[in-house]
Motif scaffolding. Structure first.
Motif, mmCIF file in Angstrom:
data_model
loop_
_atom_site.group_PDB
_atom_site.id
_atom_site.type_symbol
_atom_site.label_atom_id
_atom_site.label_comp_id
_atom_site.label_asym_id
_atom_site.label_seq_id
_atom_site.Cartn_x
_atom_site.Cartn_y
_atom_site.Cartn_z
ATOM 1 N N SER A 31 29.759 -3.407 -13.561
ATOM 2 C CA SER A 31 29.682 -2.453 -14.677
ATOM 3 C C SER A 31 30.434 -2.978 -15.892
ATOM 4 O O SER A 31 29.961 -2.862 -17.028
ATOM 5 N N THR A 32 31.601 -3.549 -15.652
ATOM 6 C CA THR A 32 32.386 -4.107 -16.754
ATOM 7 C C THR A 32 31.687 -5.315 -17.369
ATOM 8 O O THR A 32 31.653 -5.467 -18.594
ATOM 9 N N ALA A 33 31.119 -6.178 -16.524
ATOM 10 C CA ALA A 33 30.399 -7.351 -17.032
ATOM 11 C C ALA A 33 29.191 -6.933 -17.865
ATOM 12 O O ALA A 33 28.900 -7.536 -18.905
ATOM 13 N N VAL A 37 28.492 -7.931 -21.777
ATOM 14 C CA VAL A 37 27.257 -8.578 -22.232
ATOM 15 C C VAL A 37 26.583 -7.744 -23.315
ATOM 16 O O VAL A 37 26.042 -8.288 -24.281
ATOM 17 N N ASP A 38 26.598 -6.437 -23.186
ATOM 18 C CA ASP A 38 26.015 -5.567 -24.212
ATOM 19 C C ASP A 38 26.723 -5.737 -25.555
ATOM 20 O O ASP A 38 26.087 -5.779 -26.617
ATOM 21 N N ILE A 39 28.046 -5.821 -25.507
ATOM 22 C CA ILE A 39 28.815 -6.002 -26.747
ATOM 23 C C ILE A 39 28.475 -7.341 -27.393
ATOM 24 O O ILE A 39 28.289 -7.434 -28.616
ATOM 25 N N ILE A 40 28.388 -8.387 -26.580
ATOM 26 C CA ILE A 40 28.023 -9.706 -27.101
ATOM 27 C C ILE A 40 26.621 -9.683 -27.688
ATOM 28 O O ILE A 40 26.368 -10.254 -28.761
ATOM 29 N N ARG A 41 25.707 -9.000 -27.019
ATOM 30 C CA ARG A 41 24.326 -8.921 -27.496
ATOM 31 C C ARG A 41 24.246 -8.190 -28.845
ATOM 32 O O ARG A 41 23.528 -8.619 -29.753
ATOM 33 N N THR A 68 21.208 -13.164 -23.312
ATOM 34 C CA THR A 68 21.954 -11.932 -23.070
ATOM 35 C C THR A 68 21.084 -10.868 -22.400
ATOM 36 O O THR A 68 21.554 -10.109 -21.542
ATOM 37 N N PHE A 69 19.802 -10.818 -22.791
ATOM 38 C CA PHE A 69 18.891 -9.842 -22.173
ATOM 39 C C PHE A 69 18.651 -10.183 -20.708
ATOM 40 O O PHE A 69 18.682 -9.307 -19.835
ATOM 41 N N VAL A 70 18.422 -11.460 -20.425
ATOM 42 C CA VAL A 70 18.200 -11.889 -19.045
ATOM 43 C C VAL A 70 19.453 -11.654 -18.203
ATOM 44 O O VAL A 70 19.373 -11.185 -17.055
ATOM 45 N N THR A 71 20.620 -11.933 -18.775
ATOM 46 C CA THR A 71 21.878 -11.770 -18.034
ATOM 47 C C THR A 71 22.134 -10.309 -17.684
ATOM 48 O O THR A 71 22.503 -9.989 -16.547
ATOM 49 N N ASN A 208 11.018 2.922 -26.276
ATOM 50 C CA ASN A 208 12.240 2.120 -26.302
ATOM 51 C C ASN A 208 13.484 2.885 -25.863
ATOM 52 O O ASN A 208 14.564 2.294 -25.738
ATOM 53 N N ALA A 209 13.338 4.193 -25.611
ATOM 54 C CA ALA A 209 14.471 4.947 -25.073
ATOM 55 C C ALA A 209 14.880 4.430 -23.698
ATOM 56 O O ALA A 209 16.001 4.696 -23.239
ATOM 57 N N GLN A 210 13.992 3.683 -23.070
ATOM 58 C CA GLN A 210 14.333 3.119 -21.752
ATOM 59 C C GLN A 210 15.487 2.131 -21.844
ATOM 60 O O GLN A 210 16.240 1.949 -20.892
ATOM 61 N N TYR A 211 15.666 1.502 -23.025
ATOM 62 C CA TYR A 211 16.814 0.605 -23.189
ATOM 63 C C TYR A 211 18.119 1.397 -23.187
ATOM 64 O O TYR A 211 19.143 0.937 -22.663
ATOM 65 N N ILE A 212 18.101 2.574 -23.784
ATOM 66 C CA ILE A 212 19.295 3.424 -23.784
ATOM 67 C C ILE A 212 19.624 3.865 -22.363
ATOM 68 O O ILE A 212 20.777 3.804 -21.917
ATOM 69 N N MET A 213 18.598 4.307 -21.644
ATOM 70 C CA MET A 213 18.817 4.762 -20.275
ATOM 71 C C MET A 213 19.226 3.607 -19.356
ATOM 72 O O MET A 213 20.019 3.802 -18.428
ATOM 73 N N LEU A 214 18.709 2.415 -19.634
ATOM 74 C CA LEU A 214 19.087 1.260 -18.810
ATOM 75 C C LEU A 214 20.570 0.963 -18.948
ATOM 76 O O LEU A 214 21.246 0.620 -17.967
ATOM 77 N N ASP A 215 21.103 1.087 -20.176
ATOM 78 C CA ASP A 215 22.540 0.884 -20.362
ATOM 79 C C ASP A 215 23.350 2.017 -19.747
ATOM 80 O O ASP A 215 24.489 1.807 -19.303
#
Length: 284
Positions: A31-33, A37-41, A68-71, A208-215
């Motif tokens: 979860s922390t990683a 990665v989200d912050i870096i992206r 970053t997306f793949v990671t 694209n709301a799926q990106y929000i839910m994925l995070d």
């Protein structure tokens, strides 16, 4: 919640809790990683490559081949595998039967394959869109399989505890009950399943709301895992209860805990004999 989970695992020193403690540590790390990665992206899209990436930030975040997306998707795959694996593990130790977890295990294997293949296809795309290539098929399979795994495993676990509760409810000598365990497990399953259903609907609709839910689902997986142990800890009345909830001997221990025990009754009777009061005691 992680600290509370570790406290529960350390306080109740049982062998059955060692895998739970290991899973809690791994979920915290992943979860922390994912957050890092989200912050870096975000920093790359809005600051570092803002003016040099063709199409600007919009094109950058649509490019699923970005490292970053793949990671972040690989991290999600690992966390999903651990979260679903823990649910299946709980189901096994309560039922103490391999046959019960055959179907959930098959679904878990399928979702694990989909979770690892989807990032691979994403890494092979060049400026591709997640909704228009083979990644879409594998991601849809991932969400569907992991949702099925969670619902089936949680359902089997709740059913087992509920049936044991029914068997011992008429013979127990106290007002104790195991129904709070059922409530906690149902709450955790609903929380995780609701997030998965939302992601699946958004993804199928190409929203694209799926990106929000994925995070959001990354911490939700950990929260759903932690809340089971944390919410049971204040409710339990003896140190043996929490391990019992994850033990294959749940029925036997519950019967012992709530079994009818013989009791002694002391009856005192005062009599008067020649003006002198005497106390006569009898035991039954």
């Amino acid at each position: 919640m992680f600290m509370g989970t570790m406290w529960a695992s350390i306080h109740y020193k049982r062998d059955a809790n060692r895998p739970i403690a290991l899973a809690a540590i791994l979920l915290l790390i992943l979860s922390t990683a994912h957050l890092i990665v989200d912050i870096i992206r975000l920093q790359d899209g809005f600051v570092k490559y803002r003016d040099i990436f063709p199409g600007g930030p919009v094109a950058f975040f649509q490019d699923i081949s970005q490292p970053t997306f793949v990671t972040k998707n690989l991290i999600y795959a690992l966390q999903t595998m651990i979260g679903d694996g823990v649910v299946i593990y709980r189901c096994y130790v309560v039922w103490q039967s391999v046959w019960v977890i055959i179907l959930p295990s098959m679904l878990w294997c399928g979702s694990s394959v989909a979770a690892l293949i989807a990032p691979y296809y994403a890494s092979q795309a060049t400026g591709g869109n997640v909704y228009t290539n083979q990644t879409r098929q594998w991601i849809t399979a991932l969400f569907t399989l992991t949702l099925s795994t969670n619902l089936i495993s949680s359902g089997l676990l709740v059913y087992r505890i509920w049936t044991v509760e029914r068997k011992i409810s008429q013979n127990r000598a106290t007002n104790g009950t195991m129904m709070p365990i059922v409530h906690v497990l149902v709450d955790a399953a609903i929380l995780y399943s609701a997030a998965l259903v939302t992601i699946l609907i958004c993804f199928i609709c190409a929203n694209n709301a799926q990106y929000i839910m994925l995070d959001m689902i990354m911490p939700i997986i950990s929260i759903a895992f932690y809340m089971v142990l944390i919410r049971l800890t204040p409710w339990q009345t003896t140190p043996n209860f929490l391990p019992m909830a994850y033990s294959g001997e749940i029925e036997r221990r519950s019967s012992q805990r709530y079994s009818m025990k013989p009791s002694q009754v002391h009856v005192s009777q005062w009599t008067q004999n020649d003006g002198i009061e005497e106390e006569v005691k009898t035991e039954t």
